[in-house]
Design a protein around this motif. Structure first.
Motif, short mmCIF file in Angstrom:
data_model
loop_
_atom_site.label_atom_id
_atom_site.label_comp_id
_atom_site.label_asym_id
_atom_site.label_seq_id
_atom_site.Cartn_x
_atom_site.Cartn_y
_atom_site.Cartn_z
N GLU A 1 0.82 -1.21 0.00
CA GLU A 1 0.00 0.00 0.00
C GLU A 1 0.86 1.26 0.00
O GLU A 1 0.55 2.23 -0.69
N ILE B 1 3.72 5.73 -5.59
CA ILE B 1 3.70 5.74 -7.05
C ILE B 1 2.58 6.65 -7.55
O ILE B 1 2.76 7.38 -8.53
N GLU B 2 1.41 6.62 -6.89
CA GLU B 2 0.30 7.48 -7.28
C GLU B 2 0.67 8.96 -7.18
O GLU B 2 0.25 9.77 -8.01
N LYS B 3 1.43 9.32 -6.18
CA LYS B 3 1.81 10.72 -5.99
C LYS B 3 3.04 11.10 -6.80
O LYS B 3 3.46 12.24 -6.79
N GLY B 4 3.62 10.12 -7.49
CA GLY B 4 4.76 10.40 -8.35
C GLY B 4 6.07 10.57 -7.61
O GLY B 4 7.01 11.14 -8.15
N GLN B 5 6.14 10.08 -6.41
CA GLN B 5 7.37 10.21 -5.63
C GLN B 5 8.32 9.06 -5.97
O GLN B 5 7.90 7.96 -6.31
N TYR C 1 3.93 1.55 -1.18
CA TYR C 1 4.50 1.66 -2.52
C TYR C 1 3.47 2.22 -3.49
O TYR C 1 3.78 3.09 -4.31
N GLY C 2 2.23 1.72 -3.42
CA GLY C 2 1.18 2.19 -4.32
C GLY C 2 0.88 3.67 -4.13
O GLY C 2 0.72 4.40 -5.11
N LYS C 3 0.80 4.12 -2.89
CA LYS C 3 0.54 5.53 -2.63
C LYS C 3 1.68 6.41 -3.12
O LYS C 3 1.47 7.50 -3.65
#
Length: 125
Positions: A38, A44-48, A40-42
């Motif tokens: 989770e 990646i979603e924020k582009g960090q 990692y997913g967050k």
């Protein structure tokens, strides 16, 4: 009636305890993996950018010294328990079962000292 419950307790409670310990450890590992996924997913979603060693701090490799001491203690404990519980004529037969984890613990201690001698054990402490 009490003797039946005693026999059931002696033979089945250790198995139930082992099953519960394994179940709890697997559940804990699954929860940790799910939380990491989770995170990692967050990220990646924020582009960090995700650091490669993000979870390296939380996962610590166990030292062969710790494992060896635990195995030796288990072997001694099993031997003492079976020596006390079994008949006096079969004491050595029962107590000899504890030799297996004892010798495995000695093996881990040998591995630890060999790694220490070659300098490979610096990262595991």
């Amino acid at each position: 009636m009490e003797s039946v419950l005693g026999i059931i307790g002696i033979f089945f409670v250790p198995f139930i305890m082992v099953i519960l310990i394994v179940w709890f450890s697997i559940n804990e590992r699954n929860k940790r993996s799910k939380l990491q996924a989770e995170l990692y997913g967050k990220a990646i979603e924020k582009g960090q950018e995700i650091p490669t060693d993000l979870f390296a701090l939380t996962t610590k490799k166990k030292s062969p010294l710790n494992t060896g001491i635990i195995c030796i203690a288990m072997g001694i404990g099993i031997s003492l328990f079976l020596a006390i519980v079994t008949d006096p004529e079969d004491t050595m037969k029962g107590a000899s079962l504890g030799i297996i984890p004892f010798v495995v613990g000695i093996g881990y201690l040998i591995i630890y000292f060999i790694e220490k001698k070659h300098g490979a054990n610096e990262n595991t402490q």
